[in-house]
Write a protein that holds these residues in place. Structure first.
Motif, PDB file in Angstrom:
ATOM      1  N   GLY A  71       0.840  -1.186   0.040  1.00  0.00           N
ATOM      2  CA  GLY A  71       0.138   0.089   0.097  1.00  0.00           C
ATOM      3  C   GLY A  71       0.899   1.122  -0.009  1.00  0.00           C
ATOM      4  O   GLY A  71       1.795   1.314  -0.860  1.00  0.00           O
ATOM      5  N   PHE A  72       0.734   2.048   0.896  1.00  0.00           N
ATOM      6  CA  PHE A  72       1.441   3.292   1.075  1.00  0.00           C
ATOM      7  C   PHE A  72       2.701   3.051   1.119  1.00  0.00           C
ATOM      8  O   PHE A  72       3.142   2.143   2.068  1.00  0.00           O
ATOM      9  N   VAL A  73       3.767   3.880   0.447  1.00  0.00           N
ATOM     10  CA  VAL A  73       4.950   3.721   0.600  1.00  0.00           C
ATOM     11  C   VAL A  73       5.625   5.219   0.666  1.00  0.00           C
ATOM     12  O   VAL A  73       5.202   6.212   0.054  1.00  0.00           O
ATOM     13  N   PHE A  74       6.724   5.635   1.279  1.00  0.00           N
ATOM     14  CA  PHE A  74       7.337   6.684   1.445  1.00  0.00           C
ATOM     15  C   PHE A  74       8.871   6.850   1.320  1.00  0.00           C
ATOM     16  O   PHE A  74       9.555   5.670   1.926  1.00  0.00           O
ATOM     17  N   SER A  75       9.652   7.817   1.284  1.00  0.00           N
ATOM     18  CA  SER A  75      10.863   8.055   1.350  1.00  0.00           C
ATOM     19  C   SER A  75      11.343   9.536   1.689  1.00  0.00           C
ATOM     20  O   SER A  75      10.689  10.294   1.156  1.00  0.00           O
ATOM     21  N   PHE A  76      12.290   9.710   2.231  1.00  0.00           N
ATOM     22  CA  PHE A  76      13.075  10.886   2.363  1.00  0.00           C
ATOM     23  C   PHE A  76      14.530  10.897   2.043  1.00  0.00           C
ATOM     24  O   PHE A  76      15.502  10.035   2.176  1.00  0.00           O
ATOM     25  N   GLU A  77      14.991  11.600   1.145  1.00  0.00           N
ATOM     26  CA  GLU A  77      16.018  11.446   0.404  1.00  0.00           C
ATOM     27  C   GLU A  77      16.813  12.964   0.187  1.00  0.00           C
ATOM     28  O   GLU A  77      16.294  14.015   0.117  1.00  0.00           O
ATOM     29  N   THR A  78      18.360  12.769  -0.001  1.00  0.00           N
ATOM     30  CA  THR A  78      18.971  14.116  -0.359  1.00  0.00           C
ATOM     31  C   THR A  78      18.843  14.373  -1.938  1.00  0.00           C
ATOM     32  O   THR A  78      18.247  13.482  -2.386  1.00  0.00           O
ATOM     33  N   ALA A  79      19.414  15.625  -2.182  1.00  0.00           N
ATOM     34  CA  ALA A  79      19.540  15.905  -3.601  1.00  0.00           C
ATOM     35  C   ALA A  79      20.556  14.998  -4.473  1.00  0.00           C
ATOM     36  O   ALA A  79      20.429  15.174  -5.820  1.00  0.00           O
ATOM     37  N   ASP A  80      21.379  14.397  -3.854  1.00  0.00           N
ATOM     38  CA  ASP A  80      22.483  13.336  -4.319  1.00  0.00           C
ATOM     39  C   ASP A  80      21.701  11.823  -4.720  1.00  0.00           C
ATOM     40  O   ASP A  80      21.475  11.335  -3.812  1.00  0.00           O
ATOM     41  N   PRO A  81      21.725  11.889  -6.000  1.00  0.00           N
ATOM     42  CA  PRO A  81      20.973  10.524  -6.541  1.00  0.00           C
ATOM     43  C   PRO A  81      21.720   9.293  -6.126  1.00  0.00           C
ATOM     44  O   PRO A  81      21.327   8.289  -5.905  1.00  0.00           O
ATOM     45  N   GLY A  82      23.152   9.444  -5.640  1.00  0.00           N
ATOM     46  CA  GLY A  82      23.943   8.470  -5.295  1.00  0.00           C
ATOM     47  C   GLY A  82      23.941   8.003  -3.742  1.00  0.00           C
ATOM     48  O   GLY A  82      24.536   7.017  -3.377  1.00  0.00           O
ATOM     49  N   PHE A  83      23.110   8.784  -3.028  1.00  0.00           N
ATOM     50  CA  PHE A  83      23.051   8.691  -1.898  1.00  0.00           C
ATOM     51  C   PHE A  83      21.862   7.919  -1.613  1.00  0.00           C
ATOM     52  O   PHE A  83      20.874   8.091  -1.907  1.00  0.00           O
ATOM     53  N   PRO A  84      22.088   6.955  -0.282  1.00  0.00           N
ATOM     54  CA  PRO A  84      21.038   6.206  -0.336  1.00  0.00           C
ATOM     55  C   PRO A  84      19.887   6.867   0.610  1.00  0.00           C
ATOM     56  O   PRO A  84      19.905   8.037   1.031  1.00  0.00           O
TER      57      PRO A  84
END
Length: 356
Positions: free
Chosen positions: A303-316
């Protein structure tokens, strides 16, 4: 890269925040039985798990995440509603050097089991994470695997085809190859065509499968070959769904515009979730929505999924999570409890400067 001491310190702060929100700390064993757990993780995690053999306990694995053992414990002896928190190390093999990914790192997590209002629980987890991570100025994205599953289930085609597509939602390349085949856009493999035509009926029997198993499989392939292709307009709608990206406030309208009738219940759930997020102060006009978000993470999300990320696409991802109702059904012997949760990686938080 942050030291273990720095990561552990931030992890303890996160754990304290989760406990202040009403969670009870749990501490699953580091060594977990491998046989049952490996089938519950996606291919990515299965390939990266550390597995060993114990002379008394059989095949064991170093804990690759907390959610599955937490669900196991809750389904065995927990009572609802329940909120759990944890902080500790997880272990995953890495296949390349020089990245921010490591084989051993801390996770701090928060999980909710609650039948009363699943969408409110989704919003609670997301809003808590947003509040804790606000000093890091991260980008948040939400999605809903339930939308994708509903669209597949609504296709006008064989149940076996829909089941195969549903299995491969988390493997985008395989999924789209299957769609092309079911839509008649690629030819049937020559070996399969020969099998269905009977051209191989005189071939010697090779392999371990019983003749009855092979006959059943051939019958399934024959039914598939005799079924009309999935309509081109249905394929186009599904492609449009999987490619949909917009701000969260616009997601329901854009989903409705796709004209996929089977999405109606999932869109209604999304609208309730967005209302719950708005009530908790989340700015929906600044929150990204991607229909395909989460397709390459844990296969137990439904169902619902989410993530919090940096602007760096190579950073997990710094944090991620989602809803996993079906996992509770598998581990509960058919008894299902709505459940949602997420994890934050304290080491990555430390790398970005820590919490305020």
């Amino acid at each position: 890269m942050a030291s273990k001491a720095e990561a552990r310190s931030i992890g303890q702060r996160l754990l304290a925040a989760f406990e202040a929100a009403g969670a009870v700390e749990v501490t699953p064993d580091i060594l977990q039985p491998a046989e049952a757990l490996l089938d519950l993780y996606g291919e990515d995690i299965r390939a990266r798990a550390y597995v060993t053999a114990d002379p008394l306990r059989g095949e064991m694995m170093a804990r690759p995440d907390f959610t599955v053992p937490v669900v196991q414990a809750h389904m065995a002896e927990g009572a609802e509603p329940a909120r759990y928190a944890y902080m500790g190390e997880v272990f995953r093999k890495q296949d390349h050097r020089g990245s921010a990914r490591v084989a051993e790192y801390f996770q701090a997590g928060y999980e909710i089991f609650d039948r009363e209002d699943p969408e409110a629980a989704d919003a609670e987890v997301f809003a808590l994470f947003a509040k804790l991570l606000k000093p890091l100025d991260l980008s948040a994205t939400i999605g809903d695997i339930g939308l994708l599953r509903a669209a597949v289930e609504g296709l006008d085609t064989l149940p076996a085809r829909k089941a195969a597509l549903a299995r491969h939602i988390w493997r985008p390349k395989r999924f789209h190859r299957l769609m092309e085949r079911y839509a008649g856009l690629v030819p049937v493999p020559e070996s399969r065509a020969e099998l269905l035509s009977g051209a191989t009926s005189d071939a010697p029997w090779i392999g371990l499968r019983a003749p009855e198993e092979m006959a059943a499989r051939i019958a399934v392939l024959q039914a598939d070959a005799e079924t009309a292709p999935i309509a081109a307009e249905d394929v186009a709608r599904l492609d449009a769904l999987f490619a949909l990206r917009c701000t969260a406030d616009r997601a329901p309208a854009q989903l409705n515009d796709l004209g996929i009738a089977a999405l109606a219940p999932a869109i209604a759930r999304l609208e309730r979730r967005l209302a719950a997020l708005d009530a908790r102060g989340i700015d929906l006009t600044a929150l990204a929505f991607e229909a395909s978000h989460g397709r390459t993470t844990m296969e137990y999300y439904d169902g619902f999924v989410f993530s919090f990320e940096t602007a760096d696409p190579g950073f997990p991802p710094i944090a991620s999570g989602g809803r996993y109702d079906a996992l509770t059904r598998v581990l509960g012997g058919g008894r299902e409890i709505p459940a949602v949760g997420g994890v934050i990686r304290p080491g990555l938080v430390a790398d970005l400067g820590g919490l305020a």
